[in-house]
Write a protein that holds these residues in place. Sequence first.
Motif, PDB file in Angstrom:
ATOM      1  N   THR A   1      15.178   7.328   5.806  1.00 32.09           N
ATOM      2  CA  THR A   1      14.281   6.667   4.861  1.00 32.09           C
ATOM      3  C   THR A   1      14.532   5.171   4.821  1.00 32.09           C
ATOM      4  O   THR A   1      15.620   4.694   5.154  1.00 32.09           O
ATOM      5  CB  THR A   1      14.460   7.252   3.447  1.00 32.09           C
TER       6      THR A   1
ATOM      7  N   THR B   1      13.625   3.785   1.820  1.00 29.31           N
ATOM      8  CA  THR B   1      13.689   3.575   0.376  1.00 29.31           C
ATOM      9  C   THR B   1      14.829   2.615   0.054  1.00 29.31           C
ATOM     10  O   THR B   1      15.920   2.724   0.611  1.00 29.31           O
ATOM     11  CB  THR B   1      13.919   4.917  -0.341  1.00 29.31           C
TER      12      THR B   1
ATOM     13  N   HIS C   1      10.623  11.730  -0.772  1.00 30.91           N
ATOM     14  CA  HIS C   1      10.833  10.446  -0.102  1.00 30.91           C
ATOM     15  C   HIS C   1      12.056   9.769  -0.720  1.00 30.91           C
ATOM     16  O   HIS C   1      12.016   9.272  -1.847  1.00 30.91           O
ATOM     17  CB  HIS C   1       9.606   9.543  -0.249  1.00 30.91           C
TER      18      HIS C   1
ATOM     19  N   ASN D   1       6.512  13.734   8.285  1.00 28.48           N
ATOM     20  CA  ASN D   1       7.159  12.432   8.173  1.00 28.48           C
ATOM     21  C   ASN D   1       7.898  12.149   9.465  1.00 28.48           C
ATOM     22  O   ASN D   1       8.645  12.985   9.967  1.00 28.48           O
ATOM     23  CB  ASN D   1       8.122  12.347   7.001  1.00 28.48           C
TER      24      ASN D   1
ATOM     25  N   SER E   1       8.076   7.298   8.788  1.00 31.11           N
ATOM     26  CA  SER E   1       6.890   6.489   8.571  1.00 31.11           C
ATOM     27  C   SER E   1       6.546   6.459   7.088  1.00 31.11           C
ATOM     28  O   SER E   1       7.215   7.086   6.266  1.00 31.11           O
ATOM     29  CB  SER E   1       5.724   7.068   9.382  1.00 31.11           C
ATOM     30  N   THR E   2       5.496   5.752   6.757  1.00 29.44           N
ATOM     31  CA  THR E   2       5.098   5.630   5.362  1.00 29.44           C
ATOM     32  C   THR E   2       4.780   6.994   4.751  1.00 29.44           C
ATOM     33  O   THR E   2       4.146   7.830   5.400  1.00 29.44           O
ATOM     34  CB  THR E   2       3.871   4.717   5.232  1.00 29.44           C
TER      35      THR E   2
ATOM     36  N   PHE F   1       2.688   7.429   2.548  1.00 24.88           N
ATOM     37  CA  PHE F   1       1.310   7.379   2.065  1.00 24.88           C
ATOM     38  C   PHE F   1       0.305   7.916   3.080  1.00 24.88           C
ATOM     39  O   PHE F   1      -0.902   7.869   2.839  1.00 24.88           O
ATOM     40  CB  PHE F   1       0.986   5.955   1.626  1.00 24.88           C
TER      41      PHE F   1
ATOM     42  N   GLN G   1      -0.137   4.494  -2.959  1.00 23.93           N
ATOM     43  CA  GLN G   1       0.856   3.430  -2.965  1.00 23.93           C
ATOM     44  C   GLN G   1       0.899   2.692  -4.296  1.00 23.93           C
ATOM     45  O   GLN G   1       1.969   2.305  -4.774  1.00 23.93           O
ATOM     46  CB  GLN G   1       0.562   2.459  -1.827  1.00 23.93           C
TER      47      GLN G   1
ATOM     48  N   ALA H   1       9.093   2.913  -1.723  1.00 26.02           N
ATOM     49  CA  ALA H   1       8.562   3.288  -0.409  1.00 26.02           C
ATOM     50  C   ALA H   1       8.118   2.055   0.370  1.00 26.02           C
ATOM     51  O   ALA H   1       6.924   1.835   0.583  1.00 26.02           O
ATOM     52  CB  ALA H   1       7.404   4.265  -0.569  1.00 26.02           C
TER      53      ALA H   1
ATOM     54  N   ASP I   1       8.568   1.719   3.458  1.00 21.08           N
ATOM     55  CA  ASP I   1       8.452   2.160   4.843  1.00 21.08           C
ATOM     56  C   ASP I   1       7.080   1.813   5.415  1.00 21.08           C
ATOM     57  O   ASP I   1       6.042   2.023   4.783  1.00 21.08           O
ATOM     58  CB  ASP I   1       8.653   3.671   4.951  1.00 21.08           C
ATOM     59  N   GLU I   2       7.071   1.337   6.656  1.00 18.20           N
ATOM     60  CA  GLU I   2       5.825   1.011   7.333  1.00 18.20           C
ATOM     61  C   GLU I   2       5.365   2.178   8.194  1.00 18.20           C
ATOM     62  O   GLU I   2       6.138   3.072   8.521  1.00 18.20           O
ATOM     63  CB  GLU I   2       6.017  -0.238   8.205  1.00 18.20           C
ATOM     64  N   GLU I   3       4.111   2.148   8.579  1.00 20.52           N
ATOM     65  CA  GLU I   3       3.603   3.137   9.526  1.00 20.52           C
ATOM     66  C   GLU I   3       4.182   2.860  10.904  1.00 20.52           C
ATOM     67  O   GLU I   3       4.567   1.727  11.216  1.00 20.52           O
ATOM     68  CB  GLU I   3       2.065   3.074   9.576  1.00 20.52           C
TER      69      GLU I   3
END
Length: 726
Positions: free
Chosen positions: A270, A272, A393, A441, A444-445, A447, A457, A465, A467-469
């Motif tokens: 993660t 986070t 997450h 997961n 990645s994001t 969302f 989001q 969160a 985290d990027e895609e």
Amino acid sequence: MRNIYILLIFTHCIVSCKTNQEEGKIKYWKAKAENITVIRDDFGIPHIYGKTDADAVFGMVYAQCEDDFNRVEMNYITAIGRLAEIEGEEYLYNDLRARLYMTTDKAKANYEASPDWLKKLCDAFADGANYYLHTHPEVKPKLITQFEPWMPMYFSEGSIGGDIERISTERLKAFYEEDSSLALTAFGDGLVYPDPYEEPEGSNGFAIAPELTQSGNAMLLINPHTSFFFRGEMHMVSEEGLNAYGAVTWGQFFIYQGFNEKTGWMHTSTRTDCIDEFLETVTEKEGKLFYQYGEELRPVEVSEVNLSYKEGDSLKTQTFPMYHTHHGPIVRKQGEHWVATSIMWKPIEALTQSYTRTKTTGYDSFNQMMAINTNSSNNTVYADAEGNIGYYHGNFVPKRDTTFDYNQPVDGSNPATDWQAPHPLSEQLTILNPKNGWIQNCNSTPFTAAAEFSPKQEDYPPYLAPDEENFRGIQAVRVLSGQKDFTLDKLIAVAYDPYLTAFEVLIPGLIKAYDQAGQKMPELGDPIDTLRSWDNRVSGNSVAMSLAVYYGQTYLEKGTAPDELNFIERLTYYGKESADEEKLEIFAAAVQQVEEDFGQWQTEWAEINRYQRLNGDIRQPFDDDKPSTGIPMASSRWGALASFGARTYPGTKRMYGTSGNSFVAVVEFGEKVKAKSLLAGGQSGDPESPHFDDQVEMYVEGKFKDVAYYREDVEARAEHTYHPGE
């Protein structure tokens, strides 16, 4: 004379007492071993059966040592901060970093403060490792000749290194050696982040709801992308309700990623925000150090640690002062401020959470376990026999005042910047049974974890969160969307889908640049046409794959793009925005490199991309002149769901894999659990073992073995049955 006689009697008593203690311990180990049965199946996977959970721990640690004692020992040497004793002075600051967060005295105190059931497991861990050493006198440890029950307190959360590895040893060294070159004065924190241009680390997890499976049962994909041979495959069973199967980090006494009959769990790394830096204003008064906190001056906690390091054939010792504020240890300097770094460090709770996870019986008990809030470095993908699928997450996330930017070091003198209590599970970002019927997961994001039914989001603080895609996440959504009638084999096929999303943004721009250039570079015509007809899918016999990878790697090394772009944005920029001349020049260099390395640009991917394991060393040697196996997989950086992270090494032209798909499993829950699994190479770290490389051809083909989970299935496939010590 009389005094000498008394001294001799006293010495004899000490020796006799010590001998009696050792004999008593050996007798105790042998008695414990009689309660434990280890069954090695036809792939060498150990299935450990014990009367109690502690028996199962004893047996599984013993079996780990049988398979790869080197990795068990090295993980503890690193965790307890003694690496420099075998690797030399350059590792002193790795050891200091470990000791800043946990000393031997603190580890012992945490062990003593543990509940009785956990102390029994820690005792069993030490007993299992020590009994292995006793019964294998030919094994010569590098350093640890006796394992202690407090050692797991250093090593409790699951991920090797975990959060602590985010703390830079270079900046720690600069602080102690008063080197101002790494004392940051600009933007950003001083933590270590993954290099976006290096091989990605992380994992994939998919959960499939019953409505999308042929059987009407939930399914789970367990797909860690770790260093190869980083975890073994094991099965732990006791008469106290333990029946867990999966991947075990060498030296830990719980199944880290796996399943029992009722629940399954898969961890992915993660982003986070659970680590923060605090700028401390430190002053000296009358020879003592203080730091500003609100209107008061608080004393800096100062202690010392003696660290040994190897120099030639001898050990030398260096003494370091250690400084702590209530925010944590001082790990670097920024301008005139000292910097303290806060991370989650609750070894008793973390070890409790890691172990009780393996005995959860459904969603409610899994939630109760997750509410301990100490699984700080992981996301968790979940499925169970009740038909639930879920996602968590992160897990440990302290509340913060969002008026401060915690992406930067914050002012430690302002009490308002302090961490507050962790967000309870009810406030964390979770998913349960989304209407689309699947969860993914891939580091990645969150969302996009459940398509349009993902969390929003805007409903969460940014630090929950960030985290990027990534290209894997994009591909996971594509391959899962619209699917139904999943079987275990179909789930494997989806998880191994060969399409590479990165090249759909990178290659079309190159082809367009060539077409617009006319006949200026005719020598590139055939290579371009090879890419023009390519479907962006990795395969072992693909020449286009070879050209695409060399082009992508060369662009990452030599291309120009704005610094602030993330990895997806950068590759998209190279594909669409960069100058046509640059695209063609970089492609020409890539083609030339393939020709130089392999004699022709028409080189198939499996000729380049190889698996090789020559010995049991942790740091593997690679040699183009020695046997290796072609692998029809690709790096996750290009969007490969089934990851094989490979690169060249000094003296090699071929790329050799060291990370990616390591332990992989698919699990179906129902009245009875069903599973299939695969390891990179094999279970054993011993080159003389038949299980050193017996899964390599299966790995090439993506062919999984059936997991023997129930006792009758294990016994039907038994290769060797024994008690520890036999």
